[in-house]
Design an enzyme around this catalytic site. Structure first.
Site, PDB file in Angstrom:
ATOM      1  N   SER A  82       0.857  -1.190   0.000  1.00  0.00           N
ATOM      2  CA  SER A  82       0.000   0.000   0.000  1.00  0.00           C
ATOM      3  C   SER A  82       0.891   1.237   0.000  1.00  0.00           C
ATOM      4  O   SER A  82       2.009   1.194   0.540  1.00  0.00           O
ATOM      5  CB  SER A  82      -0.876   0.022   1.251  1.00  0.00           C
ATOM      6  OG  SER A  82      -1.528   1.264   1.394  1.00  0.00           O
ATOM      7  N   TYR A  89      -1.458  -0.602  10.338  1.00  0.00           N
ATOM      8  CA  TYR A  89      -1.606  -1.130   8.964  1.00  0.00           C
ATOM      9  C   TYR A  89      -0.419  -0.709   8.100  1.00  0.00           C
ATOM     10  O   TYR A  89       0.157  -1.535   7.377  1.00  0.00           O
ATOM     11  CB  TYR A  89      -2.918  -0.583   8.396  1.00  0.00           C
ATOM     12  CG  TYR A  89      -3.165  -0.829   6.921  1.00  0.00           C
ATOM     13  CD1 TYR A  89      -3.680  -2.042   6.479  1.00  0.00           C
ATOM     14  CD2 TYR A  89      -2.916   0.169   5.972  1.00  0.00           C
ATOM     15  CE1 TYR A  89      -3.929  -2.262   5.132  1.00  0.00           C
ATOM     16  CE2 TYR A  89      -3.168  -0.037   4.635  1.00  0.00           C
ATOM     17  CZ  TYR A  89      -3.674  -1.263   4.221  1.00  0.00           C
ATOM     18  OH  TYR A  89      -3.917  -1.467   2.885  1.00  0.00           O
TER      19      TYR A  89
END
Ligand code: NAP
Length: 249
Positions: free
Chosen positions: A143, A157
């Site tokens: 990501s 995350y």
């Protein structure tokens, strides 16, 4: 015989788009999912409608024995592995790190990172020429959060995705001489269900999409195009890349 791609979290979002596109490009597909068997079955039906073989296999990326069983069941179904797309991932609801429940942190790292590392090890055992394999491709779905850090929203995350980037850089070099290419894709704001799990206000994807330099959010199909290309022979000299699919976010 068609090449075989195993996609973790292949039942919805980016993973489902990857499975469907791979089938159109001639791959047989192992569609892994955790809980939503109906969504996985729908992807299997679409792969078969494209003329390829598919199997749905339930396995929780956050459970080591499930990851090992996933590969064993994929072996039993197809007997070969040519590409591994490490896509399963979860988020915790938006919040600061110091508000997190330790069990939620443990679960996030287990699914996003430990499961991914274990999956890579299983894939290397099957694809590496040093293990008698034919080579192959691994794509880790990271990501842009790994670069942005997610302050105030999802530092946990982001850290798990930073781990995936390091995994990509190290493993790519470790197995480059054994016929395996290892790359990461770093999506930006992509319109999938994962945003609902952040517990933000409705319309999050559209709202954030407007802040992206490209002026919009991306689609799962746009990420899938990059993943399937990285798995293909067209990307034969591409390894250790951290590819941004983010509209310049
Ligand atoms: P999504 O729409 O929420 O889909 C998640 C998929 O992963 C589902 O197929 C789900 O299956 C599966 N999954 C979840 N937990 C799992 C587990 N423990 N074991 C096995 N499978 C599991 O998510 P997405 O947006 O497509 O995200 C896919 C990947 O892209 C993730 O790694 C995510 O971090 C990354 N990413 C997404 C974005 C974005 O904006 N969407 C941006 C950057 C990176 P079940 O339904 O059966 O649980």
């Amino acid at each position: 015989m068609a090449k075989v791609m195993l996609v973790t979290g292949g039942s919805r979002g980016i993973g489902a788009a990857t499975a469907r596109l791979a089938a159109r490009e001639g791959w047989d597909v192992v569609v892994n999912y955790n809980s939503n068997s109906r969504a996985a079955d729908a992807v299997v039906a679409d792969v078969e409608a494209a003329g390829q073989r598919a199997v749905a296999i339930q396995a929780d990326s956050g459970k080591p024995n499930d990851v090992i069983r996933l590969f064993a069941e994929a072996d039993a179904a197809f007997g070969r592995l040519d590409a591994f797309v490490n896509n399963a991932g979860i988020v915790n609801p938006i919040g600061r790190l110091d508000s997190r429940d330790p069990a939620d942190l443990e679960r996030l790292v287990a699914v996003n990172l430990t499961g991914a590392i274990l999956g890579c090890a299983e894939a290397v055992r099957r694809m590496s020429t040093s293990h008698g394999g034919q080579g192959g491709s691994i794509v880790n779905v990271s990501s842009v959060a790994s670069r942005l850090g997610g302050p105030g929203s999802y530092v946990d995350y982001a850290a798990s995705k930073g781990g995936l980037d390091s995994l990509t850089v190290g493993l790519a070099q470790e197995v480059a001489g054994e016929g395996i290419r290892v790359n990461a894709v770093r999506p930006g704001i992509i319109n999938t269900d994962i945003h609902d799990d952040l517990g933000d206000e409705p319309g999050r994807v559209e709202r954030l999409g407007k802040t992206v330099p490209a002026g919009r959010h991306g689609t799962a199909d746009e990420v899938a195009e990059t993943i399937v290309w990285l798995c293909s022979d067209a990307a034969s000299y591409v390894s250790m890349s951290l590819m941004e699919v983010s509209g310049a976010r």
